[in-house]
Scaffold this motif. Structure first.
Motif, PDB file in Angstrom:
ATOM      1  N   LYS A   1       5.834  -0.737  -3.803  1.00 30.55           N
ATOM      2  CA  LYS A   1       4.709  -1.673  -3.859  1.00 30.55           C
ATOM      3  C   LYS A   1       5.080  -2.934  -4.633  1.00 30.55           C
ATOM      4  N   ARG A   2       5.742  -2.764  -5.774  1.00 29.91           N
ATOM      5  CA  ARG A   2       6.124  -3.927  -6.573  1.00 29.91           C
ATOM      6  C   ARG A   2       7.135  -4.799  -5.825  1.00 29.91           C
TER       7      ARG A   2
ATOM      8  N   ARG B   1       3.118   4.515  -1.001  1.00 31.52           N
ATOM      9  CA  ARG B   1       2.828   5.589  -1.965  1.00 31.52           C
ATOM     10  C   ARG B   1       3.714   5.494  -3.202  1.00 31.52           C
TER      11      ARG B   1
ATOM     12  N   ASP C   1       5.234   3.338  -6.355  1.00 32.71           N
ATOM     13  CA  ASP C   1       5.031   2.164  -7.209  1.00 32.71           C
ATOM     14  C   ASP C   1       6.173   1.164  -7.055  1.00 32.71           C
TER      15      ASP C   1
ATOM     16  N   THR D   1       0.825  -1.219   0.000  1.00 35.52           N
ATOM     17  CA  THR D   1       0.000   0.000   0.000  1.00 35.52           C
ATOM     18  C   THR D   1       0.856   1.265   0.000  1.00 35.52           C
TER      19      THR D   1
ATOM     20  N   LYS E   1       5.360  -6.694  -3.055  1.00 36.19           N
ATOM     21  CA  LYS E   1       4.564  -7.820  -3.551  1.00 36.19           C
ATOM     22  C   LYS E   1       5.466  -9.014  -3.857  1.00 36.19           C
TER      23      LYS E   1
ATOM     24  N   GLU F   1      -3.942  -6.469  -5.928  1.00 39.10           N
ATOM     25  CA  GLU F   1      -3.867  -5.530  -7.044  1.00 39.10           C
ATOM     26  C   GLU F   1      -3.175  -4.265  -6.568  1.00 39.10           C
ATOM     27  N   LEU F   2      -2.159  -3.832  -7.303  1.00 33.95           N
ATOM     28  CA  LEU F   2      -1.413  -2.640  -6.919  1.00 33.95           C
ATOM     29  C   LEU F   2      -1.986  -1.422  -7.612  1.00 33.95           C
ATOM     30  N   ASP F   3      -2.316  -0.402  -6.813  1.00 40.16           N
ATOM     31  CA  ASP F   3      -2.757   0.868  -7.382  1.00 40.16           C
ATOM     32  C   ASP F   3      -1.564   1.601  -7.954  1.00 40.16           C
ATOM     33  N   ASP F   4      -1.788   2.297  -9.064  1.00 38.54           N
ATOM     34  CA  ASP F   4      -0.706   3.084  -9.652  1.00 38.54           C
ATOM     35  C   ASP F   4      -0.339   4.227  -8.729  1.00 38.54           C
ATOM     36  N   GLY F   5       0.962   4.480  -8.643  1.00 30.81           N
ATOM     37  CA  GLY F   5       1.453   5.583  -7.828  1.00 30.81           C
ATOM     38  C   GLY F   5       2.739   6.112  -8.411  1.00 30.81           C
TER      39      GLY F   5
END
Length: 292
Positions: free
Chosen positions: A237-238, A232, A234, A230, A241, A258-262
């Motif tokens: 986050k990757r 901020r 990208d 989560t 994961k 699912e990763l939100d774009d940031g």
């Protein structure tokens, strides 16, 4: 040779290039003679060309002696920096390199740490470099000590908590998971989770996520789920994961996340020290770690 080094190389612009008596591989004796040139540009390019020569074939003792002289006497920081690099690549005596750890220029000192770690990875001066005023010197010391498993759990914890330079915290976070013994794992996870949640630099948080994945405890997975995927950034986050998947022994695509774009960074990305100090250890800056 790496592409990164090739971009710095002086072979294509060597001062010998184009002479009738030069070959595709610059003659070592001619390069050695240029070390005494009055022109800084020629000295710098000659030293850089000698890096490639040292990588491929090594260097004559006379050449390493001349390079040691340049390191001790040259008024150009660039020449001194590249000279100590060559000495490390050539496997010169450690005594020719140690003095550069006291050089006035931080980049010379940083390169000296790398060179010394090549020729004498057990040298005690590498530990001393953890207290250098320059973050780049401390970063190289963390890497050198981490690769040889000489960085202690206490050293790495201290760097993560207190060092204002993000690159130092980044590599300390990377090696902390590797150095933690079974009875230190809980403390390592607690600290890395705090880094992942609060460090202002995205690449530091990414390294913390990577180490948490390697430690693979329940609390490490919880931190990756709560703060990593989560984040901020990208990039973080990757990384989180992948780390979470590694901890669970599955492919990242098997995770129902699912990763939100940031933004790719998500924090200050300056090569300088973090304003206000690092996240987990803010306000606990060690004496001597002067901000620049």
């Amino acid at each position: 040779m790496t592409e990164e080094y090739a971009n710095r190389s002086a072979r294509a612009r060597s001062p010998l290039r184009g002479r009738d008596d030069s070959t595709d591989r610059d003659d070592e004796a001619d390069l050695r003679s240029l070390l005494a040139s009055a022109c800084e540009y020629e000295r710098r390019n000659a030293v850089l060309a000698l890096v490639e020569r040292a990588e491929d074939d090594g260097l004559d003792a006379e050449t390493t002696s001349k390079l040691a002289d340049r390191l001790a006497e040259d008024d150009s920081a660039d020449v001194r920096q590249f000279a100590v690099e060559v000495l490390g690549v050539a496997g010169a005596e450690a005594s020719a390199i140690r003095g550069a750890l006291e050089d006035a220029d931080e980049w010379v000192r940083a390169e000296a740490v790398v060179a010394l770690s090549r020729v004498d990875p057990e040298d005690g001066l590498l530990c001393d470099a953890l207290e250098d005023d320059s973050g780049w010197v401390r970063r190289n010391a963390v890497i050198a000590l981490g690769k040889t498993e000489r960085a202690t759990f206490a050293d790495l914890t201290d760097r993560i908590k207190n060092d204002p330079h993000p690159a130092v915290r980044e590599y300390a976070a990377l090696y902390l998971g590797e150095r933690a013994t079974d009875d230190q794992t809980e403390d390592a996870v607690r600290l890395l989770a705090a880094v992942l949640a609060r460090d202002p630099e995205a690449f530091v948080r990414a390294k913390a996520a990577e180490s948490l994945g390697d430690l693979a405890t329940d609390r490490a997975e919880q931190a990756l789920e709560t703060h990593g995927v989560t984040d901020r950034s990208d990039d973080v986050k990757r990384t989180a994961k992948r780390a979470l998947a590694s901890a669970r022994g599955v492919d990242p695509d098997q995770l129902d996340i699912e990763l939100d774009d940031g933004p790719p960074g998500g924090g200050p990305q300056s090569p300088g020290e973090t304003p206000g100090g690092p996240g987990p250890g803010a306000g606990k800056q060690r004496p001597g770690n002067h901000q620049r």
